[in-house]
Design a protein around this motif. Structure first.
Motif, PDB file in Angstrom:
ATOM      1  N   GLN A 210       0.873  -1.322  -0.045  1.00  0.00           N
ATOM      2  CA  GLN A 210       0.099   0.040  -0.162  1.00  0.00           C
ATOM      3  C   GLN A 210       0.837   1.350  -0.052  1.00  0.00           C
ATOM      4  O   GLN A 210       2.151   1.254  -0.274  1.00  0.00           O
ATOM      5  CB  GLN A 210      -1.010   0.078   1.149  1.00  0.00           C
ATOM      6  N   GLN A 211       0.275   2.357   0.185  1.00  0.00           N
ATOM      7  CA  GLN A 211       0.742   3.753   0.064  1.00  0.00           C
ATOM      8  C   GLN A 211       1.609   4.314   1.051  1.00  0.00           C
ATOM      9  O   GLN A 211       2.444   5.180   0.942  1.00  0.00           O
ATOM     10  CB  GLN A 211      -0.319   4.620  -0.369  1.00  0.00           C
TER      11      GLN A 211
ATOM     12  N   HIS B 206       3.219   8.882   3.306  1.00  0.00           N
ATOM     13  CA  HIS B 206       2.149   8.479   2.446  1.00  0.00           C
ATOM     14  C   HIS B 206       2.697   8.847   0.865  1.00  0.00           C
ATOM     15  O   HIS B 206       2.659  10.191   0.882  1.00  0.00           O
ATOM     16  CB  HIS B 206       0.873   9.157   2.852  1.00  0.00           C
TER      17      HIS B 206
ATOM     18  N   SER C  24      -1.966   1.410  -4.599  1.00  0.00           N
ATOM     19  CA  SER C  24      -2.134   0.435  -3.588  1.00  0.00           C
ATOM     20  C   SER C  24      -2.738  -1.091  -4.383  1.00  0.00           C
ATOM     21  O   SER C  24      -3.285  -0.873  -5.229  1.00  0.00           O
ATOM     22  CB  SER C  24      -3.418   0.507  -2.787  1.00  0.00           C
TER      23      SER C  24
ATOM     24  N   PHE D 102      -5.900   1.710   2.083  1.00  0.00           N
ATOM     25  CA  PHE D 102      -4.906   1.637   3.079  1.00  0.00           C
ATOM     26  C   PHE D 102      -5.691   0.905   4.293  1.00  0.00           C
ATOM     27  O   PHE D 102      -6.440   1.430   4.969  1.00  0.00           O
ATOM     28  CB  PHE D 102      -4.194   3.007   3.613  1.00  0.00           C
TER      29      PHE D 102
ATOM     30  N   CYS E 258     -10.252   0.440   6.261  1.00  0.00           N
ATOM     31  CA  CYS E 258      -9.684   1.208   5.271  1.00  0.00           C
ATOM     32  C   CYS E 258      -9.567   2.510   5.804  1.00  0.00           C
ATOM     33  O   CYS E 258     -10.670   3.231   6.161  1.00  0.00           O
ATOM     34  CB  CYS E 258     -10.320   1.328   3.988  1.00  0.00           C
TER      35      CYS E 258
ATOM     36  N   PRO F 117      -4.203   7.804   4.974  1.00  0.00           N
ATOM     37  CA  PRO F 117      -3.478   6.702   5.255  1.00  0.00           C
ATOM     38  C   PRO F 117      -2.653   6.563   6.416  1.00  0.00           C
ATOM     39  O   PRO F 117      -2.444   5.656   7.207  1.00  0.00           O
ATOM     40  CB  PRO F 117      -2.677   6.453   4.014  1.00  0.00           C
TER      41      PRO F 117
END
Length: 588
Positions: A350-351, A368, A374, A398, A420, A424
């Motif tokens: 993910q980010q 981030h 992602s 995320f 989520c 993030p």
């Protein structure tokens, strides 16, 4: 140097910071320390800690230099210790004082109220029990959490504290209960107990910008001159818990697990750092997955310095390692959790990523990256290499935690249930313009088309920290039990979510009462109705300081029993339940 346990007087209001204004600019999750050198032995015995204080400790005293007993040092070490201490006091702390502490790293905020640390407590028996303890809860509920032993010398984040386990042993036959809380005696904690002060850099609150680089360099310098030993572990073991093949393991993703024994009296004893008989050559994340049918343990390990940045490995039910596979990633990425199905492993990429170079420019090494897509990688559980992994993009996603996953549509589709978060990096930094949102989400990964879709569940609730029926991990589940994280980071109750309809039934603790992760304990080992069982969780009345263990019927959401605890239990992280039968099978 005298050995002393320096716990702040709870509740911690107006924390004294040694008369200094130790500051950092901001803080985000960062596990920057290089992977530790593993010990030669399977389990490293932990050094004893000072005895816990029977009453709250006085306010912390000014920090003393980080030097071992002078008689143990040679002339070169004495000179090095003096120089390093001087550099820390004049330069590093000077760098930190140049910027105000943000709320996410300010000890007076992060360690206030029921987030304040408590002292250890041996097993206390014959607690007041209101109601009847269900017969299925014959065993021990244990919850992990961060509980710093010493005053932070600089910034401090909620996740930085030393690992402490809180255990409630339940005996339905006599309707009695006992309570104990103990530090997991990590190598890191044992060294700091010997020196009488915080010694290792705080992974989130301090490792930021130029001062963070300086603290890392000082740590390496002390290790190089033999002033401390960082090669036997730097982790705090404050997050996850798993009972696997007769061993109860406490974990944080910056180290090996620690083996803790649950005693017959209801107390806890740290056995030592555990490397699965020399088979584990890397750290292990805090959320390994235990298959309910095969008894296998599935896990990941990520590295923020060296390639491969990610490894996937499997232990058979007898603790023999079956697989250890490097996974190629373009950059080091935070992977706090993952998921398994009956046939697959699901790996989030993910980010939130690690960029150590950001520290040179004064920033956090955890960032981030909005330009990164992602994605989730799907790999056969027993693949011998990474060649068969299939990556599926999942935009704007995320998930710090994944609650479950299962095969669907004839194995052409994977269903993933996770929370989520947006933004993030909200739980690691200070977002002044955005409120944390944690949306329970169904993510569908179509392996035939390579496409994904998402559906928000329990709309309007911020849900984090929870569980499904562990008998169905990796299988289709209908219900999830998740903490309502409102107001963040407190939890005003928990929700039982129907994953088919997306509806939620709330159980709230009442005015001024907050708790943590709900732990679902099934009434039967296998079979039966999915929601037949009980939810157990710690709750604190902030008006009185009284803590209790709530036992709630998972089907009706009515209180079955309440255990009054002898002392305050700070808010923490993840917990699990070990049956009396499981306790009898522990390694001695």
């Amino acid at each position: 140097m005298a050995q002393s346990q320096n716990i702040f007087s709870p509740p911690l209001t107006g924390i004294r910071n040694s008369g200094k204004s130790s500051c950092v600019r901001s803080a985000r999750l960062s596990l920057i320390a290089p992977p530790p050198i593993l010990p030669k032995e399977v389990e490293t015995p932990a050094a004893p800690l000072p005895k816990p204080c029977p009453t709250p400790s006085p306010p912390p005293q000014p920090l003393t230099p980080i030097t071992p007993h002078l008689c143990e040092l040679n002339p070169l070490q004495r000179l090095a210790a003096s120089i390093i201490d001087t550099v820390e006091a004049t330069i590093v702390e000077g760098l930190e004082r140049r910027h105000p502490l943000p709320p996410s790293a300010n000890p007076s905020i992060q360690l206030s109220g029921n987030f304040a640390p408590v002292v250890e407590s041996p097993a206390c028996h014959k607690l007041v029990v209101e109601g009847e303890i269900p017969s299925s809860l014959d065993g021990v509920y244990v919850r992990n959490g961060a509980n710093p032993m010493f005053e932070p010398s600089g910034g401090h984040h909620l996740f930085d504290g030393d690992g402490m386990l809180h255990a409630v042993k339940l005996c339905p036959e006599s309707n009695t209960a006992s309570y104990a809380c103990r530090y997991t005696r990590t190598h890191r904690l044992s060294l700091e107990a010997e020196y009488g002060r915080a010694l290792f850099p705080k992974a989130i609150g301090e490792l930021h910008g130029h001062s963070g680089i300086a603290r890392l360099l000082l740590f390496q310098a002390r290790a190089a001159f033999g002033l401390l030993d960082g090669g036997c572990g730097v982790g705090v073991a404050n997050a996850g818990l798993v009972y696997f093949n007769g061993r109860f393991l406490a974990m944080s993703e910056d180290d090996l697990p620690y083996h803790v024994r649950l005693t017959d009296s209801g107390d806890l004893e740290t056995v030592g750092r555990y490397d699965f008989g020399g088979q584990l050559k890397s750290s292990m994340i805090a959320h390994p997955k235990l298959d309910p049918d095969t008894g296998e343990l599935f896990a990941l390990s990520y590295d923020v310095v060296r390639k491969p940045y990610l490894r996937y490995f499997v232990f058979e039910s007898n603790s023999r390692k079956r697989l250890d596979i490097p996974i190629t990633l373009g950059e080091p990425t935070m992977m706090h959790d993952f998921a398994i199905t009956r046939t697959k492993v699901v790996i989030p990429d993910q980010q939130v990523v690690f960029k150590l170079g950001e520290m040179v420019h004064g920033g956090s090494p955890v960032v981030h990256d909005p330009n990164k897509m992602s994605r989730f990688g799907v790999l056969s559980r027993y693949a011998t290499d990474e060649s068969g992994i299939q990556w599926v993009d999942v935009p704007d996603c995320f998930c710090f935690h994944l609650w479950n996953a299962w095969d669907a549509a004839g194995d052409d589709e994977i269903v993933v249930i996770g929370s989520c978060m947006s933004p993030p990096d909200a739980i690691f930094s200070d977002q002044t313009n955005h409120k944390l949102k944690s949306a329970l989400t169904e993510i569908r990964l179509n392996l035939r088309t390579g496409q994904s879709s998402t559906r928000e569940l329990a709309c309007g609730l911020d849900l984090e920290a929870g569980q499904v029926n562990r008998n169905l991990l990796g299988r289709a589940t209908r219900y999830a039990y998740l903490a309502i994280v409102e107001p963040w980071p407190k939890c005003r109750g928990f929700a039982k979510v129907d994953l088919e309809t997306g509806t939620a039934h709330e159980f709230t603790y009442g005015e001024g009462r907050f708790g943590g992760e709900p732990c679902f304990v099934p009434a039967e080992r296998k079979g039966g109705r999915e929601d037949a069982g009980h939810v157990v969780t710690f709750v604190c009345n902030e008006n009185t300081g009284q803590s209790e263990l709530l036992i709630v019927d998972a089907s009706s959401l009515r209180i079955t029993a309440t255990v009054r605890l002898p002392s305050r239990v700070p808010y923490g992280f993840h917990g699990t339940f070990v049956s009396a039968e499981g306790l009898m099978g522990q390694w001695r």
